[in-house]
Motif scaffolding. Structure first.
Motif, mmCIF file in Angstrom:
data_model
loop_
_atom_site.group_PDB
_atom_site.id
_atom_site.type_symbol
_atom_site.label_atom_id
_atom_site.label_comp_id
_atom_site.label_asym_id
_atom_site.label_seq_id
_atom_site.Cartn_x
_atom_site.Cartn_y
_atom_site.Cartn_z
ATOM 1 N N PRO A 1 22.580 18.959 5.213
ATOM 2 C CA PRO A 1 23.533 17.956 5.704
ATOM 3 C C PRO A 1 24.402 18.466 6.845
ATOM 4 O O PRO A 1 24.731 19.654 6.912
ATOM 5 C CB PRO A 1 24.379 17.625 4.469
ATOM 6 C CG PRO A 1 24.204 18.765 3.538
ATOM 7 C CD PRO A 1 22.860 19.353 3.841
ATOM 8 N N TRP B 1 16.786 19.519 2.887
ATOM 9 C CA TRP B 1 18.067 18.833 2.992
ATOM 10 C C TRP B 1 19.100 19.800 3.568
ATOM 11 O O TRP B 1 19.408 20.826 2.968
ATOM 12 C CB TRP B 1 18.490 18.342 1.608
ATOM 13 C CG TRP B 1 19.858 17.752 1.532
ATOM 14 C CD1 TRP B 1 20.909 18.254 0.815
ATOM 15 C CD2 TRP B 1 20.333 16.561 2.153
ATOM 16 N NE1 TRP B 1 21.997 17.431 0.972
ATOM 17 C CE2 TRP B 1 21.677 16.379 1.790
ATOM 18 C CE3 TRP B 1 19.747 15.617 3.004
ATOM 19 C CZ2 TRP B 1 22.444 15.321 2.232
ATOM 20 C CZ3 TRP B 1 20.513 14.555 3.449
ATOM 21 C CH2 TRP B 1 21.837 14.411 3.058
ATOM 22 N N LEU C 1 21.797 15.037 -4.561
ATOM 23 C CA LEU C 1 21.875 15.890 -3.373
ATOM 24 C C LEU C 1 23.337 16.134 -3.004
ATOM 25 O O LEU C 1 24.110 15.183 -2.868
ATOM 26 C CB LEU C 1 21.158 15.232 -2.187
ATOM 27 C CG LEU C 1 19.651 15.124 -2.286
ATOM 28 C CD1 LEU C 1 19.095 14.350 -1.100
ATOM 29 C CD2 LEU C 1 19.007 16.498 -2.378
ATOM 30 N N VAL D 1 16.823 10.535 4.553
ATOM 31 C CA VAL D 1 16.069 10.753 3.323
ATOM 32 C C VAL D 1 16.113 9.505 2.429
ATOM 33 O O VAL D 1 15.870 9.584 1.234
ATOM 34 C CB VAL D 1 16.555 12.002 2.541
ATOM 35 C CG1 VAL D 1 16.302 13.272 3.345
ATOM 36 C CG2 VAL D 1 18.008 11.882 2.140
ATOM 37 N N THR E 1 18.818 10.791 -4.982
ATOM 38 C CA THR E 1 19.671 11.056 -3.821
ATOM 39 C C THR E 1 21.115 11.324 -4.237
ATOM 40 O O THR E 1 21.825 12.062 -3.558
ATOM 41 C CB THR E 1 19.605 9.932 -2.773
ATOM 42 O OG1 THR E 1 19.937 8.685 -3.387
ATOM 43 C CG2 THR E 1 18.234 9.863 -2.125
ATOM 44 N N GLY F 1 16.088 16.311 6.496
ATOM 45 C CA GLY F 1 17.200 15.385 6.497
ATOM 46 C C GLY F 1 18.523 16.084 6.701
ATOM 47 O O GLY F 1 18.789 17.113 6.096
#
Length: 140
Positions: A89, A87, A57, A126, A54, A120
């Motif tokens: 954001p 992903w 990311l 996530v 993570t 996510g």
């Protein structure tokens, strides 16, 4: 809707390495600088932790990920699920978010054997616990 981007052959090669070779814990994919194809951004060694993944990311850029998620069932059995993570954001700019959303299927359709799919927009979506909960629910 499709954006017309291609999938670089290396994306599929690295997917097979994670799926069959079990040499990576994860593969992170991104759009090339010219937005014409999907390429491998990073891979994580098999001994990577979920937290180290993570941390890879980006906070304000979309990515796609295949993660080999290992977990234990409450009854004690060990399981693995290849997990596809989109992903995107909240802090990402609108244009990249739209381009990634419209290009997702170009990559996803080529990846056979995915057991879970996660979208996510924030790190809590996530988190290990969020993925674990979905993995356990799908095992029933």
């Amino acid at each position: 809707m499709s954006s017309g981007v291609g999938v670089n052959d290396n994306c599929l090669t690295e997917f097979q390495v994670i799926k069959l070779g079990k040499k990576y814990r994860y593969v992170i994919y991104k759009l090339s600088a010219d937005n014409k194809e999907i390429v491998v951004d990073k891979t994580g060694p098999i001994d990577s932790t979920y937290d180290s993944f993570t941390a890879e990311l980006p906070e304000a850029e979309p990515r796609w990920v295949v993660y080999d998620f290992e977990y234990k069932l409450d009854e004690g059995g060990q399981r693995n699920k290849l997990t596809f993570i989109s992903w995107s954001p909240d802090d990402a700019k609108i244009r990249p978010k739209m381009l990634y959303a419209s290009s997702r299927d170009a990559l996803r359709r080529r990846l056979d054997g995915i057991a879970l799919e996660i979208q996510g927009t924030a790190f809590d979506e996530v988190s290990y616990e969020a993925i674990l909960d979905k993995a356990k629910r799908s095992a029933r």
